[in-house]
Design an enzyme around this catalytic site. Sequence first.
Site, PDB file in Angstrom:
ATOM      1  CB  ILE A 273      -6.861   4.621  -3.216  1.00 17.75           C
ATOM      2  CG1 ILE A 273      -7.130   4.138  -4.555  1.00 17.75           C
ATOM      3  CG2 ILE A 273      -8.215   5.150  -2.668  1.00 17.75           C
ATOM      4  CD1 ILE A 273      -7.443   5.037  -5.451  1.00 17.75           C
ATOM      5  CE  LYS A 344      -1.526  -1.074  -5.687  1.00 14.73           C
ATOM      6  NZ  LYS A 344      -1.786   0.258  -6.172  1.00 14.73           N
ATOM      7  CE  LYS A 386      -6.994  -6.117 -11.486  1.00 17.72           C
ATOM      8  NZ  LYS A 386      -7.359  -4.725 -11.695  1.00 17.72           N
ATOM      9  N   GLY A 427      -1.352   5.420 -12.809  1.00 21.05           N
ATOM     10  CA  GLY A 427      -0.188   5.602 -12.126  1.00 21.05           C
ATOM     11  C   GLY A 427      -0.389   5.105 -10.694  1.00 21.05           C
ATOM     12  CB  SER A 428      -2.074   2.828  -8.721  1.00 21.58           C
ATOM     13  OG  SER A 428      -2.316   1.732  -9.677  1.00 21.58           O
TER      14      SER A 428
END
Length: 582
Positions: A273, A344, A386, A427-428
Site C-alpha cells: 500500500i 500485518k 481484521k 497481490g500484496s
Amino acid sequence: MTRRVLSFILIDLISSFMSLLISFIVIEKTFPNIKDLLFYSGYCVLFLFIFRMYIFVSRHLRVRAFFYSALSSIFASISYYFYPKTSIRVLFTSALMFFCILLFTRIMPFLIRRNNKKKRLKNILIYGAGEAGIMIAKEIIKDRSTNTEVIGFVDDDERLWGNYIEGLRVYGGREIIENTYIRYDIDEVLVALPSAHAKEIEEIRAFLKEKSVKARNLPAESELVDGSVSYKEAREFSIDDVLRKEPHPRDLVALGALIGGKKVLITGAGGSIGSELSRQVLLFNPKRLLVAGHGENSIYLLKNELKSYENFDSLLMDIQDYEKVEKVIEEFKPDIIFHAAAHKHVPLMEENPDEGVKNNIFGSFNVFEIAGKNRVSRLIFISTDKAVNPKSVMGATKRVAEKMMIAFSEKFPDTIYASVRFGNVIGSRGSVFPLFKKQIKEGGPLTLTHPEVERFFMSIPEAVQLTMEAACLGKGGEVFILDMGEPVKILDIAEKMIRLSGMEPGKDINIKITGLRDGEKLTEELFYGKEVRINTRNKKIFIAKHTKVPIEFIETVEKEFVGINMLSDDDIRKRLRSLVEE
C-alpha cells in the site's frame, strides 16, 4: 483526421503534381500551367477519398489497395481529359506514374517490414473498439519498436461491425474471432476492455480458451492510475481480472487540491500500500514527497523506481523510534501524513504478539502524537477489516490503533485525523495470491486452511485511490470504510487460479485443506454491530459512525503495556482483548 492520414494526403498531392508535370515536360516538351497541375492534384486526392483509400490500411488490404489505387488514378486522369491541350499520352503516363507512387507509398513499407527476417511482425486482433482499443491501435501504429501489426478490431457492439476506425476494420463480434484468427494469421488477441466487469472478462477468457486462441488482457481501469492505457501493460489473464470491480470516476479536482503543492510523508512506504501511495501521490504534483520505511531493500527499490521525480525523497525510519520520528516530522514539516507502516502477517503476530504491540500500537502512537504536536494538517491511518471483532493479535493491535486515532483527534483538534479500513488487497506480499502462484508452478498442491474461508478483496491501485479520496473527505476522527463488494471464497480463488494456468483443479493440481490457523476467522467484517453506516458523496466510501473514544484511552494503552518485554504472550493477548472490547 490523424497525422498519418494528413501525411498521406500531402504525399499524394505532391506525387500527383509531379506526375503530370513530368509527363508534360517529357512528352509535350512544354511546361504546363501551375493552376492546371493543382487542379489535377486535387482531383487525384478527391478520388482517393471517394474510394476510401485514406480509411483502408493498405499493409493489410494489399489487393484492395492495388485495385483502388488504379481506379483513383484512372478517374482522376479521365476527369482531367476535359481540360484543353491535354493529350491521352500525357494523361496515361501521369496516371501510370501516380499509380506506381501510390503503390509504393502504401505497399512497400509493409513488404519491407514483412521481409525483414530478423524482426517478424506479430499480428494482433484487438478485442474492443472503444477508447482503450483505439489508444492501443494508435500506439502500435506510431511506435514501430513494438514489432507488431494491428489487423483490426472485434467488438460485441453490432453498430460498429463493418466500420473502419483509424483505418482498421471492425470485423464483427466474438463469434468471428476463430475464422479471423486463422485467415489473417493472427498471433494474439488483445482484450482492451479495462472498464468491463469481472463476469464479462471471465466469459471472454473462457471463450478464447475454448477456441484455443492465444490472448492477453489490459489491466482493469482501476489499475490504470493516470487513466491512460499502453500496449506495454498488456498481460496474461490473471486473478486480478476475474476479481475486478466496477470502475468509478476519480475526483481529480479534490485530489489535486489535497496534494498539489503540499508536503506529504508516507510511513511504511516499502509495503504494497505504501509504495502504491507513493506512485499515486506523485501524480498530483506535491511540493515534496518523503517516503519512509524500515526495510532497506524495499525502500532502495522504491527509490530507484521513483528517482526521476525531483520532488521525491526517501529515508530509513523505524516508527518505534520516537526521537527519529520526531526529528523527521519537525524538519520535514509535512502537510499530510499517510501512516501505512504496520506488521500485518497474522501467523507471525500470533507467534510474536509483543512485536505486534510495539510496532502497530507504540509505533502508531509515536506518529499520531508527534503529528498532533507539530500541527500537521492531516493524518490518514491505514487500518484493516481484521480490526473488526478481532480474533488475531494483528487485528487487535490495529483496532487499538484505530481507537487511539479517534482519541488523538480529540486531543489535537488542529490536526485532521482519519482512518481508512479495508480488506485484503490482491497481490500484496504474504497474501494467498503469490503463494498459490508458487504452488501452481511447483505442481501443487494448493494449501487452503478451510473450504469456507472467505475474504474481501480489492486491487492495490483501487484501494489506494479510494484511500486518497477518503483523505479528501476527512473532517476529524472518522473511520472510513471502502466498498469491498461481496466476500470471495478462497477455495473459488484457488480453483480460478488453477484454471487460469490452463489446468483443472482436482485433476491436474489438487487442493489440500490444512485447518484454520491461530487467529484466523472464517469470514471478516467491515463494520462493528454498533457502528452506523453513513454514505458520503463517493458511493465507494462510507463512514462508520462510532462511539466517542475518550482522550484517557491513550494513557490506558500506555499503562497496559509498560514493561512489555517482561509480559508473557498470553498476558499480552489478554490485555489486548480488554482494550478492544466494545
